[in-house]
Design an enzyme around this catalytic site. Structure first.
Site, PDB file in Angstrom:
ATOM      1  N   ASP A  84      -6.367   3.984   5.552  1.00  0.00           N
ATOM      2  CA  ASP A  84      -5.522   5.153   5.773  1.00  0.00           C
ATOM      3  C   ASP A  84      -5.848   5.869   7.073  1.00  0.00           C
ATOM      4  O   ASP A  84      -7.021   5.972   7.470  1.00  0.00           O
ATOM      5  CB  ASP A  84      -5.690   6.141   4.620  1.00  0.00           C
ATOM      6  CG  ASP A  84      -4.878   5.751   3.390  1.00  0.00           C
ATOM      7  OD1 ASP A  84      -4.337   4.628   3.371  1.00  0.00           O
ATOM      8  OD2 ASP A  84      -4.797   6.571   2.454  1.00  0.00           O
ATOM      9  N   ASP A 140      -7.081   4.699  -4.393  1.00  0.00           N
ATOM     10  CA  ASP A 140      -6.061   5.198  -3.470  1.00  0.00           C
ATOM     11  C   ASP A 140      -5.800   4.130  -2.416  1.00  0.00           C
ATOM     12  O   ASP A 140      -5.580   2.977  -2.741  1.00  0.00           O
ATOM     13  CB  ASP A 140      -6.503   6.524  -2.869  1.00  0.00           C
ATOM     14  CG  ASP A 140      -5.334   7.297  -2.249  1.00  0.00           C
ATOM     15  OD1 ASP A 140      -4.174   6.872  -2.401  1.00  0.00           O
ATOM     16  OD2 ASP A 140      -5.576   8.321  -1.607  1.00  0.00           O
ATOM     17  N   ARG A 146       3.004   0.195   0.900  1.00  0.00           N
ATOM     18  CA  ARG A 146       2.224   0.723   2.030  1.00  0.00           C
ATOM     19  C   ARG A 146       1.484  -0.388   2.768  1.00  0.00           C
ATOM     20  O   ARG A 146       0.262  -0.392   2.853  1.00  0.00           O
ATOM     21  CB  ARG A 146       1.242   1.806   1.572  1.00  0.00           C
ATOM     22  CG  ARG A 146       1.906   2.999   0.933  1.00  0.00           C
ATOM     23  CD  ARG A 146       0.903   4.110   0.641  1.00  0.00           C
ATOM     24  NE  ARG A 146       1.560   5.253  -0.004  1.00  0.00           N
ATOM     25  CZ  ARG A 146       0.957   6.391  -0.330  1.00  0.00           C
ATOM     26  NH1 ARG A 146      -0.335   6.531  -0.068  1.00  0.00           N
ATOM     27  NH2 ARG A 146       1.616   7.360  -0.907  1.00  0.00           N
ATOM     28  N   ASP A 190     -10.337   6.077  -0.692  1.00  0.00           N
ATOM     29  CA  ASP A 190      -9.980   5.168   0.402  1.00  0.00           C
ATOM     30  C   ASP A 190     -11.152   4.251   0.742  1.00  0.00           C
ATOM     31  O   ASP A 190     -12.285   4.722   0.922  1.00  0.00           O
ATOM     32  CB  ASP A 190      -9.600   5.945   1.662  1.00  0.00           C
ATOM     33  CG  ASP A 190      -8.329   6.751   1.492  1.00  0.00           C
ATOM     34  OD1 ASP A 190      -7.528   6.419   0.590  1.00  0.00           O
ATOM     35  OD2 ASP A 190      -8.130   7.717   2.254  1.00  0.00           O
TER      36      ASP A 190
END
Length: 516
Positions: free
Chosen positions: A193, A189, A242, A160
């Site tokens: 997040d 990734d 996302r 991340d």
């Protein structure tokens, strides 16, 4: 001719400055303060970061860790101004009672009241991510974070760019550029997040691009404790999905520009509620809905523009909101905000979003402006000493350090702690590296309000960032750059520390003088 939606996330899709004619929508909310914190980060007491604390400069990851670890406590406010490239080669672990840091990432763990801001020519975190956990009141501004991997080499932060977890509260992430060079197969990734009870976060005026995953709110269908997230004036470019993925909780998504979203866009699921206002969706697929699950979420929409957006058919675990994008819930927003007309969003986002854009913001009428006062970028430099501290005239009165004791964290070969209290400019102390501590101590308490750090001849200007610390309490009495005469509120203490947190060359402290 319209461009078709590409399915290759490796292709870079350029932002188009599409400005359609139209009249600005009426604004029903009070405008937020120009250049200050916005969105849900204004709630729950607000987000101020390191305001009111020391300001230090860092050009390496190690210096960032040192700045965190040299604070009097884990909640002592601090602003860390970063310039240059932060990577694995210049980031090492540091010990301290006010931090829990590491060598493979920038770890803001169990801390509060911290600002990390890029200054000067800019700050680039190259293959090294920022992890916020069990922390609160954090500001990240004007930073580029790129190519953080969870597999391959080197790895950092679970892949991340920015990750938050474990009860995080009040984070403002502003004017950032977050990017990767591929998807999970290439080792990457998420870019932004949040999980495990993270609340009151704003992501504003930022660029997220060239990755398979933009960011999630909630790590699984049972992780629905995260909520109250704002996303505005961001560019989402060349991403698969996302943007964001919302599991439970509430998100406010407004005035963002979406370009080249390959598979799915705003994915509200597991009871999530998204308010989606005045965004511009371009050359993208399934920009809103519930995807990859039967646990559906809801949304309230208004003022959005769809420019060459395609929609899949509804089916099991696939519930696109389009083409009508009708509202399925209502969401009450507790803070004031001004909406740009969606038709000008590509233009205003191109001018303002990302690092090194001068932290420009929208005035709410499709115009970019530089904030008159930005709380995270001080208009004055950190405190500095005289140009030539080795020849500084000492303050009036007796030098209380003469004949006192001295110690420190380390000393280079041929130097001594006692050299800083012997009254001679021909002897000096140096740390074993470029950073370290030297202290003056007394058998009984002395009242001190001034120290004079005098560098040995030929080393003037080597000391960059420093702190003066009351050893008895751990309180930071003063901080700044350079050396020389340093004044602060008088304290009674038996030991006072001069801590060098960064240096451009080997520090050589000839005298550490102390005055009442």
């Amino acid at each position: 001719m319209r461009r078709t939606v590409t399915r290759s996330i490796a292709a870079v899709i350029a932002t188009a400055a599409v400005v359609a004619a139209g009249v600005a929508l009426s604004i029903t909310h009070a405008s937020a303060a120009t250049g200050g914190v916005t969105g849900y980060a204004t709630q729950n007491g607000g987000t101020t970061g390191g305001a009111g604390g020391a300001t230090v400069k860092a050009t390496t990851g190690t210096q960032i860790n040192q700045a965190l670890c040299n604070r009097a406590s884990a909640s002592t406010p601090i602003t860390i101004q970063v310039e240059g490239t932060i990577n694995h080669g210049n980031t090492s672990d540091v010990s301290g009672s006010s931090c829990d840091v590491g060598a493979t990432l920038i770890d803001l763990k169990e801390v509060s009241n911290v600002t990390i801001v890029g200054v000067g020519s800019g700050a680039v975190f190259d293959q090294i991510g920022i992890h916020i956990r069990s922390s609160s009141n954090i500001i990240l501004q004007n930073l580029t974070i790129k190519n953080v991997k969870k597999s391959g080499s080197p790895t950092s932060n679970g892949g991340d760019a920015i990750g938050m977890e474990s009860g995080v509260r009040n984070v403002w992430a502003d004017h950032l550029t977050l990017e990767a060079s591929g998807g999970e197969a290439e080792g990457y990734d998420g870019l932004f997040d949040m999980k495990d009870d993270t609340k009151y976060v704003t992501l504003s005026y930022s660029i997220l691009r060239n990755s398979e995953r933009g960011g999630l709110i909630g790590s699984s269908e049972t992780d629905t404790s995260n909520s109250f997230i704002s996303y505005h004036h961001n560019l989402y470019q060349n991403l698969n999905s996302r943007v964001p993925l919302l599991r439970g909780g509430t998100a406010h998504v407004y005035n963002n520009h979406y370009v080249g979203i390959v598979e799915s866009g705003i994915n509200s699921r597991a009871g999530g509620k998204a308010k989606v206002d005045n965004n511009y969706f371009e050359d993208s697929k399934d920009v809103l809905g519930t995807f990859y699950t039967d646990e559906r979420g809801t949304w309230q929409t208004s003022g959005n523009i769809l420019d060459n957006v395609t929609w899949s058919s509804q089916g099991s675990e696939n519930y696109p909101a389009g083409p009508a994008m009708a509202s399925t819930t209502t969401v009450s927003i507790p803070y004031g905000y001004a909406l740009d007309n969606a038709s000008c969003v590509p233009q205003i986002v191109a001018k303002t979003a990302g690092a090194n854009k001068g932290n420009q913001v929208s005035d709410g009428s499709c115009n970019a402006q530089t904030p008159s006062q930005n709380p995270t970028t001080p208009t004055t430099s950190p405190t500095t000493g005289p140009t030539d501290p080795g020849t500084t005239n000492p303050p009036g009165g007796a030098n209380l350090a003469i004949g006192a004791g001295a110690d420190g964290s380390s000393k280079a070969s041929g130097t001594s702690f006692g050299n800083v209290v012997d009254g001679s400019m021909s002897t000096y102390w140096s740390p074993s590296g470029t950073t370290g501590r030297v202290s003056v101590k007394w058998g009984s308490a002395q009242t001190i309000d001034t120290v004079n750090i005098r560098e040995a001849a030929g080393s003037e200007g080597n000391i960059d960032n420093w702190q003066v610390v009351n050893n008895a309490t751990g309180a930071v009495l003063a901080s700044g750059t350079g050396a020389g005469v340093i004044t602060f509120t008088a304290v009674s203490t038996t030991k006072i520390n001069f801590v060098i947190t960064s240096a451009s060359g080997t520090p050589r402290v000839a005298e550490f003088e102390a005055y009442a």
